[in-house]
Design a protein around this motif. Structure first.
Motif, PDB file in Angstrom:
ATOM      1  N   MET A   1       5.445  26.186 -43.554  1.00 56.29           N
ATOM      2  CA  MET A   1       4.964  24.801 -43.472  1.00 56.29           C
ATOM      3  C   MET A   1       6.145  23.859 -43.225  1.00 56.29           C
ATOM      4  SD  MET A   1       2.052  23.133 -43.675  1.00 56.29           S
ATOM      5  CE  MET A   1       0.970  24.204 -44.609  1.00 56.29           C
ATOM      6  N   LYS A   2       5.931  22.881 -42.368  1.00 62.49           N
ATOM      7  CA  LYS A   2       6.964  21.884 -42.079  1.00 62.49           C
ATOM      8  C   LYS A   2       6.323  20.505 -42.095  1.00 62.49           C
ATOM      9  CE  LYS A   2       6.205  22.500 -37.103  1.00 62.49           C
ATOM     10  NZ  LYS A   2       6.755  23.033 -35.846  1.00 62.49           N
ATOM     11  N   LEU A   3       7.171  19.491 -42.130  1.00 68.77           N
ATOM     12  CA  LEU A   3       6.699  18.116 -42.071  1.00 68.77           C
ATOM     13  C   LEU A   3       7.046  17.502 -40.727  1.00 68.77           C
ATOM     14  CD1 LEU A   3       7.612  16.436 -45.496  1.00 68.77           C
ATOM     15  CD2 LEU A   3       5.363  17.161 -44.716  1.00 68.77           C
ATOM     16  N   VAL A   4       6.070  16.914 -40.063  1.00 66.40           N
ATOM     17  CA  VAL A   4       6.344  16.068 -38.907  1.00 66.40           C
ATOM     18  C   VAL A   4       6.716  14.709 -39.486  1.00 66.40           C
ATOM     19  CG1 VAL A   4       5.410  14.975 -36.850  1.00 66.40           C
ATOM     20  CG2 VAL A   4       4.711  17.293 -37.445  1.00 66.40           C
ATOM     21  N   VAL A   5       7.968  14.332 -39.346  1.00 64.51           N
ATOM     22  CA  VAL A   5       8.466  13.111 -39.981  1.00 64.51           C
ATOM     23  C   VAL A   5       7.996  11.886 -39.200  1.00 64.51           C
ATOM     24  CG1 VAL A   5      10.519  11.840 -40.687  1.00 64.51           C
ATOM     25  CG2 VAL A   5      10.438  14.327 -40.946  1.00 64.51           C
ATOM     26  N   ILE A   6       7.508  10.881 -39.939  1.00 63.02           N
ATOM     27  CA  ILE A   6       6.946   9.679 -39.318  1.00 63.02           C
ATOM     28  C   ILE A   6       7.866   8.480 -39.447  1.00 63.02           C
ATOM     29  CG2 ILE A   6       5.006   8.041 -39.405  1.00 63.02           C
ATOM     30  CD1 ILE A   6       3.270  10.391 -40.388  1.00 63.02           C
ATOM     31  N   MET A  32       3.910  14.372 -42.258  1.00 62.70           N
ATOM     32  CA  MET A  32       2.608  15.031 -42.263  1.00 62.70           C
ATOM     33  C   MET A  32       2.841  16.537 -42.237  1.00 62.70           C
ATOM     34  SD  MET A  32      -0.463  14.683 -39.501  1.00 62.70           S
ATOM     35  CE  MET A  32      -0.789  13.010 -40.039  1.00 62.70           C
ATOM     36  N   PRO A  33       2.335  17.278 -43.239  1.00 60.02           N
ATOM     37  CA  PRO A  33       2.545  18.725 -43.252  1.00 60.02           C
ATOM     38  C   PRO A  33       1.717  19.438 -42.184  1.00 60.02           C
ATOM     39  CG  PRO A  33       1.166  18.049 -45.102  1.00 60.02           C
ATOM     40  CD  PRO A  33       1.610  16.792 -44.424  1.00 60.02           C
ATOM     41  N   VAL A  34       2.358  20.338 -41.461  1.00 61.18           N
ATOM     42  CA  VAL A  34       1.678  21.147 -40.452  1.00 61.18           C
ATOM     43  C   VAL A  34       2.246  22.563 -40.520  1.00 61.18           C
ATOM     44  CG1 VAL A  34       1.251  19.207 -38.897  1.00 61.18           C
ATOM     45  CG2 VAL A  34       3.338  20.554 -38.625  1.00 61.18           C
ATOM     46  N   ALA A  35       1.517  23.494 -39.993  1.00 63.73           N
ATOM     47  CA  ALA A  35       1.982  24.879 -39.952  1.00 63.73           C
ATOM     48  C   ALA A  35       3.202  24.995 -39.043  1.00 63.73           C
ATOM     49  CB  ALA A  35       0.861  25.791 -39.454  1.00 63.73           C
ATOM     50  N   ASP A  36       4.059  25.953 -39.356  1.00 61.59           N
ATOM     51  CA  ASP A  36       5.278  26.136 -38.562  1.00 61.59           C
ATOM     52  C   ASP A  36       4.990  26.395 -37.093  1.00 61.59           C
ATOM     53  OD1 ASP A  36       7.215  25.688 -40.504  1.00 61.59           O
ATOM     54  OD2 ASP A  36       7.145  27.762 -41.226  1.00 61.59           O
ATOM     55  N   ASP A  37       3.866  27.048 -36.808  1.00 56.58           N
ATOM     56  CA  ASP A  37       3.547  27.380 -35.423  1.00 56.58           C
ATOM     57  C   ASP A  37       2.654  26.335 -34.753  1.00 56.58           C
ATOM     58  OD1 ASP A  37       1.260  27.865 -36.848  1.00 56.58           O
ATOM     59  OD2 ASP A  37       0.908  29.886 -36.055  1.00 56.58           O
ATOM     60  N   GLN A  38       2.449  25.175 -35.406  1.00 58.69           N
ATOM     61  CA  GLN A  38       1.616  24.114 -34.840  1.00 58.69           C
ATOM     62  C   GLN A  38       2.316  23.463 -33.648  1.00 58.69           C
ATOM     63  OE1 GLN A  38      -1.516  22.217 -35.734  1.00 58.69           O
ATOM     64  NE2 GLN A  38      -0.936  21.528 -33.692  1.00 58.69           N
ATOM     65  N   PRO A  39       1.710  23.477 -32.450  1.00 54.63           N
ATOM     66  CA  PRO A  39       2.319  22.790 -31.302  1.00 54.63           C
ATOM     67  C   PRO A  39       2.332  21.281 -31.540  1.00 54.63           C
ATOM     68  CG  PRO A  39       0.611  24.358 -30.600  1.00 54.63           C
ATOM     69  CD  PRO A  39       0.464  24.187 -32.075  1.00 54.63           C
ATOM     70  N   LEU A  40       3.490  20.650 -31.401  1.00 53.80           N
ATOM     71  CA  LEU A  40       3.602  19.224 -31.682  1.00 53.80           C
ATOM     72  C   LEU A  40       2.942  18.366 -30.602  1.00 53.80           C
ATOM     73  CD1 LEU A  40       7.227  18.936 -33.107  1.00 53.80           C
ATOM     74  CD2 LEU A  40       5.065  19.228 -34.322  1.00 53.80           C
TER      75      LEU A  40
END
Length: 213
Positions: A1-6, A32-40
């Motif tokens: 899990m990673k965070l997309v920083v806003i 916003m937390p997203v899965a590591d493999d989530q395409p940004l």
């Protein structure tokens, strides 16, 4: 899990429960937390981030972080942000209660974008692109009206040539002045119906985020 920083914030209370809060020194990052493999580049994710950004702005001033910055933990974020923390802190302290608004105006004489194939080097091409961007201009009476009606409502303001077909007028305003800026924009629309422009905002700090070195 990673965070997309806003964004970067002074207070944790300005983030939670709208988004996750990640400490970096004495500041906080919203994410916003997203899965590591989530395409940004996923459209649904982009919309969620935009909605979260708007909700965060309702809670307080923050500095927008360029989309695509992710972090797995505070240590990871600290490594990436350490060089910016002092500037961010000064900006957030000096601009509390402020937001940005932007007015984008179509150029009256848009310049043709240079063709990369006509240049022997990348440097020459980028110089020509820069010259074409700077040469774009707008109706002088409209520009005068913008400055007369909007500048008094702003703490800071700035014209910039964003591309070869438009100019942008950015304003740093107190949150309580947003309605007055929108009213001034409506008056400009009435008086200059022939000028294509878009007034948008409020936005988090971005254009003016680097003014506090």
């Amino acid at each position: 899990m990673k965070l997309v920083v806003i964004g970067a914030h002074l207070e944790r209370v300005d983030i939670e429960p709208v988004a996750e809060a990640l400490p970096v020194g004495d500041l906080w990052l919203s994410g916003m937390p997203v899965a590591d493999d989530q395409p940004l580049g996923d459209r649904a994710l982009l919309l969620r981030v935009a909605q979260t950004r708007a909700s965060l702005l309702d809670r307080g001033t923050f500095i927008a972080i360029r989309y695509g910055f992710t972090a797995h933990a505070s240590s990871d974020a600290m490594t990436k942000c350490a060089a910016h923390l002092d500037r961010w802190r000064r900006t957030l302290q000096e601009c509390r209660g402020m937001v940005e608004m932007t007015l984008k105006v179509a150029a009256t004489s848009p310049q043709a974008r240079p063709d990369r194939h006509n240049f022997d080097s990348g440097a020459a091409y980028f110089r020509a692109l820069h010259d074409a961007t700077r040469a774009a201009s707008i109706d002088p009476l409209f520009r005068e009206a913008v400055e007369m009606n909007l500048t008094p409502l702003a703490v800071k303001h700035r014209w910039s040539n964003r591309d070869n077909a438009s100019l942008e007028f950015a304003l740093l305003v107190r949150a309580e002045s947003v309605a007055a800026v929108n009213d001034a924009g409506a008056a400009l629309k009435r008086d200059f119906a022939f000028v294509p422009f878009l007034l948008s905002g409020p936005w988090p700090l971005e254009v003016f985020a680097d003014d506090h070195e």
